[in-house]
Write a protein that holds these residues in place. Sequence first.
Motif, short mmCIF file in Angstrom:
data_model
loop_
_atom_site.label_atom_id
_atom_site.label_comp_id
_atom_site.label_asym_id
_atom_site.label_seq_id
_atom_site.Cartn_x
_atom_site.Cartn_y
_atom_site.Cartn_z
N ARG A 58 119.26 24.16 -21.41
CA ARG A 58 118.50 25.37 -21.74
C ARG A 58 119.19 26.36 -22.66
O ARG A 58 118.53 27.14 -23.32
CB ARG A 58 118.12 26.11 -20.46
CG ARG A 58 117.20 25.32 -19.57
CD ARG A 58 116.78 26.12 -18.39
NE ARG A 58 116.00 25.32 -17.48
CZ ARG A 58 115.74 25.66 -16.26
NH1 ARG A 58 116.19 26.81 -15.77
NH2 ARG A 58 115.02 24.88 -15.49
N ASP A 59 120.51 26.37 -22.68
CA ASP A 59 121.23 27.36 -23.47
C ASP A 59 121.21 26.97 -24.95
O ASP A 59 121.95 26.10 -25.39
CB ASP A 59 122.67 27.51 -22.97
CG ASP A 59 123.36 28.76 -23.49
OD1 ASP A 59 122.84 29.38 -24.44
OD2 ASP A 59 124.41 29.12 -22.93
N LYS A 60 120.34 27.60 -25.70
CA LYS A 60 120.19 27.29 -27.13
C LYS A 60 121.38 27.80 -27.94
O LYS A 60 121.65 27.32 -29.03
CB LYS A 60 118.90 27.92 -27.68
CG LYS A 60 117.67 27.44 -26.97
CD LYS A 60 117.40 25.99 -27.24
CE LYS A 60 116.08 25.59 -26.62
NZ LYS A 60 116.10 24.35 -25.93
N ASN A 61 122.09 28.77 -27.42
CA ASN A 61 123.25 29.32 -28.11
C ASN A 61 124.51 29.05 -27.29
O ASN A 61 125.30 29.94 -27.00
CB ASN A 61 123.07 30.83 -28.35
CG ASN A 61 124.02 31.32 -29.40
OD1 ASN A 61 124.47 30.57 -30.25
ND2 ASN A 61 124.35 32.59 -29.33
#
Length: 149
Positions: free
Chosen positions: A38-41
């Motif tokens: 989920r962590d796009k960054n």
Amino acid sequence: MKRIRIKEEHCMGCRLCEIHCIAAHSAYRYDLVRTFKRDKNRPSPRIMIEQSGHTCFALPCRHCEEANCVKACISGSMTKDLQSGLVTNDSERCVGCWTCIAACPYGVITREGKKISVAAKCDLCGDKPVCVQQCPNEALVCDDQEEGA
């Protein structure tokens, strides 16, 4: 001064230290599944594995006595705590000039993530670094050593 020591003969190059480091510094703090799905960054690992054939070892920041990265930093974001010996980067002050990356003789300072223009480096994660806690072969050890030892 607290340091991460590497037992090269125990390292198998599994990169779990890198994976857990990324998760520890992500928005999902220590949740591997959420961090990687989920962590796009997603942040960069603050420890890296060097590998050549069957030889491999982890490479964390050495928190140098004479820290070239601190001397090279034009914004003053890279600092050394004289009492603990810890070299840290204040991401709020970092301007992304990368002089610290160029100045580091060990190549352990990187760009943070894919979209953020600040430097990333090992911060020793407080009391016990997550890379040390999660190493399945105990190839990483965190200990306090006297200067010059």
